[in-house]
Design an enzyme around this catalytic site. Sequence first.
Site, mmCIF file in Angstrom:
data_model
loop_
_atom_site.group_PDB
_atom_site.id
_atom_site.type_symbol
_atom_site.label_atom_id
_atom_site.label_comp_id
_atom_site.label_asym_id
_atom_site.label_seq_id
_atom_site.Cartn_x
_atom_site.Cartn_y
_atom_site.Cartn_z
ATOM 1 N N TYR A 136 42.632 42.022 41.509
ATOM 2 C CA TYR A 136 42.241 41.892 42.918
ATOM 3 C C TYR A 136 43.306 41.156 43.713
ATOM 4 O O TYR A 136 43.911 40.189 43.207
ATOM 5 C CB TYR A 136 40.942 41.090 43.039
ATOM 6 C CG TYR A 136 39.688 41.849 42.705
ATOM 7 C CD1 TYR A 136 39.070 42.671 43.647
ATOM 8 C CD2 TYR A 136 39.090 41.732 41.461
ATOM 9 C CE1 TYR A 136 37.905 43.350 43.353
ATOM 10 C CE2 TYR A 136 37.923 42.412 41.156
ATOM 11 C CZ TYR A 136 37.339 43.222 42.108
ATOM 12 O OH TYR A 136 36.186 43.897 41.813
ATOM 13 N N TYR A 168 38.418 45.158 34.234
ATOM 14 C CA TYR A 168 39.073 43.842 34.133
ATOM 15 C C TYR A 168 38.201 42.859 33.359
ATOM 16 O O TYR A 168 36.989 42.974 33.333
ATOM 17 C CB TYR A 168 39.443 43.297 35.517
ATOM 18 C CG TYR A 168 38.292 43.083 36.470
ATOM 19 C CD1 TYR A 168 37.532 41.918 36.438
ATOM 20 C CD2 TYR A 168 37.992 44.038 37.443
ATOM 21 C CE1 TYR A 168 36.499 41.711 37.333
ATOM 22 C CE2 TYR A 168 36.949 43.844 38.341
ATOM 23 C CZ TYR A 168 36.199 42.677 38.277
ATOM 24 O OH TYR A 168 35.169 42.488 39.151
ATOM 25 N N ARG A 221 34.421 43.956 33.022
ATOM 26 C CA ARG A 221 33.706 44.748 34.016
ATOM 27 C C ARG A 221 34.108 46.211 33.870
ATOM 28 O O ARG A 221 35.296 46.523 33.748
ATOM 29 C CB ARG A 221 34.063 44.316 35.445
ATOM 30 C CG ARG A 221 33.651 42.932 35.904
ATOM 31 C CD ARG A 221 32.174 42.613 35.829
ATOM 32 N NE ARG A 221 31.219 43.685 36.106
ATOM 33 C CZ ARG A 221 30.828 44.094 37.323
ATOM 34 N NH1 ARG A 221 31.300 43.550 38.404
ATOM 35 N NH2 ARG A 221 29.934 45.055 37.458
ATOM 36 N N HIS A 271 34.716 49.696 38.870
ATOM 37 C CA HIS A 271 33.682 49.691 39.917
ATOM 38 C C HIS A 271 34.292 49.468 41.284
ATOM 39 O O HIS A 271 35.387 48.898 41.413
ATOM 40 C CB HIS A 271 32.631 48.614 39.639
ATOM 41 C CG HIS A 271 33.196 47.218 39.667
ATOM 42 N ND1 HIS A 271 33.841 46.658 38.590
ATOM 43 C CD2 HIS A 271 33.238 46.281 40.645
ATOM 44 C CE1 HIS A 271 34.242 45.430 38.899
ATOM 45 N NE2 HIS A 271 33.904 45.184 40.149
ATOM 46 N N HIS A 286 33.038 47.799 44.967
ATOM 47 C CA HIS A 286 31.991 47.050 45.664
ATOM 48 C C HIS A 286 31.701 47.717 47.002
ATOM 49 O O HIS A 286 32.629 48.117 47.707
ATOM 50 C CB HIS A 286 32.441 45.610 45.914
ATOM 51 C CG HIS A 286 32.655 44.807 44.658
ATOM 52 N ND1 HIS A 286 31.691 43.990 44.122
ATOM 53 C CD2 HIS A 286 33.729 44.703 43.832
ATOM 54 C CE1 HIS A 286 32.156 43.399 43.021
ATOM 55 N NE2 HIS A 286 33.390 43.816 42.822
HETATM 56 FE FE LIG Z 1 34.532 43.338 41.014
#
Ligand SMILES: [Fe+3]
Lengths: 245, 204
Positions: A111, A150, A160, A163, A165
């Site tokens: 991110y 990640y 995770r 995905h 959000h």
């Molecule tokens: Fe996330």
Amino acid sequence: MTISTPFTPGPLHFRDRAWHPSAFTPAYKTSVTRAPFRPLVALGSTLSEESGPAFGHSMIGDLDNNLILNFTGQAAIGERMIMHGRVLDENGRGVPGVLVEIWQANAAGRYRHKRDGYGAPLDPNFAGCGRALTGSDGAYEFLTIRPGAYPWPNDVNSWRPMHIHVSVFGSGFGQRLITQMYFEGDPLIARCPIVNTVNKEEAVRALVAPLDMNRAIPMDCLAWKFDIVLRGRRQSFFENRREGM
Amino acid sequence: MVQLLGYHKETPSQTAGPYIHIGLVPNALGNEGIFPEDLGRSPIRAGAKGQPITITGRVIDGAGMVLRDALFETWQADAQGIYPANDPRGAADPNVTGWARVIADFETGIWRLDTIKPGRVPYPDGRLMAPHISVWLVARGINLGLQTRIYFDDEGEANAECPVLMRIEHRERVATLEARKKDANTYEFDFRLQGVDETVFFDI
Ligand SMILES: [Fe+3]
């Protein structure tokens, strides 16, 4: 902001809280100290939740829904994909003119955020942020990069699934919703403590986008379809409540 | 056998996670150049009618720790009690947008909202609710956005007859929804997610 959403009066459908995740879900550790313990006070909707902010097409820029190009103008790296679908209400009607915002990791699972310490590289051309307004039939579309899986600190080896959000508005503040879209076939979905905060298998399925070859663009990108359902509104002649009735 | 009702189910919620700023307030995070400005920076514009107020506070978890990754949105009426959008009763003050996005400071966790005090809005049966700001709060660890309200502790009379506050059975909990007046135009309000002074959250 201008009003672009036709207002449909009526109280909101009651929320099925057994369908949503519970607040206290110990396998997702952070929820343990952030879950209210006292019962929610049952209220039902009032004008404060039946009204809500409206957004106009004039505020949306040309590249706002193109995450491949909207950061620097240079193309981001990764598996190119379309995310598309419709925003519907529980009555099955498309909801026009509502704001859909998305954020995600880059192709490597990293991110662009000062608190993300994962060692995978940043892509200098990818911010992972986009927004769109739904059209007259509730449809929306994004062009983006398929996010990587990640690791995250929950269990010793928690990952995770891939995905995106998603944040959605309706026409009423009480319809406000944040969720996550997962990808068909990802073996990490079933292992994820956050996915598993959702109790019912059928509800988990509503978060998994199928591959949509009809919307893929040959020699360019794949497509994944994600419909989003907001709380509906009750409509009845008998709903015109007055004092004393 | 019976007919099918045919309703769709609402999309299940998932936590906003720790990186919500990327999507909802990228400029505040420092990811500039995507959108000219973040949405919801203020619920009012210059010239908004009514009493200007500032509310500050924190979001605190069950262990007493201040959250630095919380985000909430507020929705409120103008000084006359009219909502700025999707209100069937007519037009509100054009300088009130009514909606704001508020983040806990990245370092201190303290948040701040500059707005005007809203007017009273009718409950469905026609009785007036006390002045309040509706709140939808999300963060990492919160699986479904929490819905609550900010009332004002200097509105004793209106609060006493507010049909929403009257629904709270444990009367001592009403105070968890009241912003505490500090001086003429300044209030403090903490959200407590869990514990003895837990904020009242609503099923709306
Ligand atoms: Fe996330």
